[in-house]
Scaffold this motif. Sequence first.
Motif, PDB file in Angstrom:
ATOM      1  N   ARG A  36       0.841  -1.208   0.000  1.00 38.59           N
ATOM      2  CA  ARG A  36       0.000   0.000   0.000  1.00 38.59           C
ATOM      3  C   ARG A  36       0.873   1.254   0.000  1.00 38.59           C
ATOM      4  NH1 ARG A  36      -5.350  -0.479   2.190  1.00 38.59           N
ATOM      5  NH2 ARG A  36      -6.363  -2.037   0.876  1.00 38.59           N
ATOM      6  N   ALA A  37       1.987   1.162   0.685  1.00 39.17           N
ATOM      7  CA  ALA A  37       2.914   2.301   0.725  1.00 39.17           C
ATOM      8  C   ALA A  37       4.309   1.749   0.982  1.00 39.17           C
ATOM      9  CB  ALA A  37       2.501   3.268   1.829  1.00 39.17           C
ATOM     10  N   PHE A  95      10.366   0.672   4.762  1.00 41.43           N
ATOM     11  CA  PHE A  95       9.126   0.270   5.436  1.00 41.43           C
ATOM     12  C   PHE A  95       8.017  -0.019   4.427  1.00 41.43           C
ATOM     13  CE2 PHE A  95      11.391   3.080   8.365  1.00 41.43           C
ATOM     14  CZ  PHE A  95      11.502   2.249   9.470  1.00 41.43           C
ATOM     15  N   ILE A  96       7.567  -1.271   4.446  1.00 41.65           N
ATOM     16  CA  ILE A  96       6.467  -1.671   3.555  1.00 41.65           C
ATOM     17  C   ILE A  96       5.173  -1.697   4.363  1.00 41.65           C
ATOM     18  CG2 ILE A  96       5.510  -3.566   2.180  1.00 41.65           C
ATOM     19  CD1 ILE A  96       8.365  -4.522   1.687  1.00 41.65           C
ATOM     20  N   GLU A  97       4.145  -1.001   3.858  1.00 43.24           N
ATOM     21  CA  GLU A  97       2.809  -1.131   4.446  1.00 43.24           C
ATOM     22  C   GLU A  97       2.083  -2.166   3.606  1.00 43.24           C
ATOM     23  OE1 GLU A  97       1.371   0.220   7.084  1.00 43.24           O
ATOM     24  OE2 GLU A  97       3.204   1.320   7.617  1.00 43.24           O
ATOM     25  N   ASN A 135      -3.074  -2.360   7.810  1.00 46.43           N
ATOM     26  CA  ASN A 135      -1.878  -2.839   7.115  1.00 46.43           C
ATOM     27  C   ASN A 135      -0.931  -3.400   8.169  1.00 46.43           C
ATOM     28  OD1 ASN A 135      -2.909  -1.602   4.813  1.00 46.43           O
ATOM     29  ND2 ASN A 135      -1.828   0.316   5.254  1.00 46.43           N
ATOM     30  N   ILE A 136      -0.004  -4.198   7.717  1.00 45.92           N
ATOM     31  CA  ILE A 136       1.056  -4.595   8.641  1.00 45.92           C
ATOM     32  C   ILE A 136       2.359  -3.992   8.122  1.00 45.92           C
ATOM     33  CG2 ILE A 136       1.692  -6.817   7.564  1.00 45.92           C
ATOM     34  CD1 ILE A 136       1.748  -7.886  10.533  1.00 45.92           C
ATOM     35  N   LYS A 184      14.666  -4.008  -4.904  1.00 47.21           N
ATOM     36  CA  LYS A 184      14.562  -2.758  -5.656  1.00 47.21           C
ATOM     37  C   LYS A 184      13.267  -2.723  -6.486  1.00 47.21           C
ATOM     38  CE  LYS A 184      19.426  -1.707  -5.691  1.00 47.21           C
ATOM     39  NZ  LYS A 184      20.619  -2.330  -6.258  1.00 47.21           N
ATOM     40  N   LYS A 185      12.652  -3.891  -6.632  1.00 46.46           N
ATOM     41  CA  LYS A 185      11.412  -3.951  -7.427  1.00 46.46           C
ATOM     42  C   LYS A 185      10.165  -3.685  -6.589  1.00 46.46           C
ATOM     43  CE  LYS A 185      13.331  -7.494 -10.460  1.00 46.46           C
ATOM     44  NZ  LYS A 185      13.393  -8.972 -10.453  1.00 46.46           N
ATOM     45  N   ILE A 186      10.358  -3.423  -5.323  1.00 44.02           N
ATOM     46  CA  ILE A 186       9.194  -3.154  -4.469  1.00 44.02           C
ATOM     47  C   ILE A 186       8.635  -1.774  -4.787  1.00 44.02           C
ATOM     48  CG2 ILE A 186       8.395  -2.872  -2.094  1.00 44.02           C
ATOM     49  CD1 ILE A 186      10.841  -4.598  -1.284  1.00 44.02           C
ATOM     50  N   ASN A 187       7.352  -1.739  -5.093  1.00 39.68           N
ATOM     51  CA  ASN A 187       6.688  -0.469  -5.376  1.00 39.68           C
ATOM     52  C   ASN A 187       5.262  -0.525  -4.859  1.00 39.68           C
ATOM     53  OD1 ASN A 187       8.469   1.278  -6.891  1.00 39.68           O
ATOM     54  ND2 ASN A 187       8.487  -0.369  -8.424  1.00 39.68           N
TER      55      ASN A 187
END
Length: 474
Positions: free
Chosen positions: A26-27, A33-35, A44-45, A60-63
């Motif tokens: 989500r963010a 920090f991944i939501e 969210n966790i 690096k592919k986290i979006n």
Amino acid sequence: MDLIKIKDIYDSPNYNSQIIVAGWVRAFRGNRFIELNDGSTIENIQCVISDSNRKNEDYKKINVGSSVKIKGNLIESIGKGQSFEVEILNLEILGESDPEKYPIQPKKHSFEFLREQAHLRIRTSTFSAVMRIRSKLAYGVHKFFNERGFNYIHTPIITSSDAEGAGEMFQVTTLNSTQANKKNFDYTEDFFGKKTSLTVSGQLEAETYALGLGNVYTFGPTFRAENSNTSRHASEFWMIEPEMAFYDLDDNMGLAESFLKYILEFMMNSCKEDLKFLDERLSKEQSQKPKNDRDDMTLLEKIKFTIDNKFVKISYSDAFEILKKSKYNKKKKFNFLIDEWGCDFQSEHERFLVEKHFKSPVIIYDYPSKIKAFYMRMNDDKNTVRAMDVLFPGIGEIIGGSQREERLDVLLKRMNEMGIDEKELWWYIDLRKYGTVPHSGFGLGFERLIMFCTGMQNIRDVIPYPRTPKNASF
Ligand code: 4AD
Ligand code: MG
């Protein structure tokens, strides 16, 4: 190790255990920090990437919008805003997302914009909350009737009868358009051998089953080709229609009231987090309005008020007098002035009664026969029928129902007057010939109920893919 739902973690966090979660980002803050949300809850966790992992190519592919599966330790969080977080041990990208193009960004989007992205809007907090509530309400409906011994029946979706007699039906045909549009076309050549449409209501068929099974209900999609582009009308909506043998109108009103209170209470108890979120969302929206336009009650207060207070019951004639004598009418503040007995109430009148005059849900009964359907039971005054409408604040009509005309001669006379073909409804008339009994029922518009429960202002935002005039995308 099995996947665990984020809701289960919130319900009973097992600190210092290893877990696997999967969901959509989500963010993503500070490349660290991944939501994460998986749809099981509004929450969210937070999943945290350690320094040593940050250089990992995959990370690096986290979006925002990408889907990931995360294995990690559930630990106490030292940061503000959450009591636990996931310390990531391993992260697998399931599906990438282009952050430049992904339409659902972590910011406020307008509902109009989100309707154009109806396939992705379920990934927002608001829509996931609304749709979880929708699901729970549907369960509450079945639970209520099941506990009371009602049988759930499936009435046909393709039909050759117009239950409401209003003619607002979508034709179902395999003919080409020239054939289908020809006047006096011989429908024996069509697929079903007669003219057929999508149903506007399962009531007439439900009546046949009530007169054998006792108490029954339907819960299914209904279709109306009315060209009214309002925030409370959809061309495809879901309706719950109970039909009860041996019920008169008072029994019917009693059942409608206890039914609504039951599902509201059930929903309140089983959707606490989602409701809290929507309540806060709405309060924020209200606070931005001019003082005079604000609601007196918050969403939660409104629901609670409806559960705790008796609905006002008033006849059409008495409601008519109140409206006629009201300041609004005298000062010509209504668009449609109330003048002659027999007029249909518009939504502005219904809302005046519910929101200004009584400040409570209202049931209006005994309507003029002229403005109601042929199947409603005629009163002795021969002018009014045993109809009832339940009106809710902010919504207007949420339920329409009646005691049914069980007397053969009176029914035939009424059908005749209203130009309804006896031959088409021979089976409906048969019920009055063989073992007729007093019986009643009503229809609850499911989307209108969801609007009331969630505070959403437009019916297009409480059904996954709304169908309205000129709109059947997705
Ligand atoms: O008042 P209605 O037309 O009643 C019937 O169809 C009866 N056959 C019901 C019965 O006695 N079994 O519709 C019932 C409810 C309305 O009160 C409203 O809540 C909802 O269905 N409704 C709609 N909801 C969304 N979009 C529309 N176009 C709707 N038309 C009716
Ligand atoms: Mg109605």
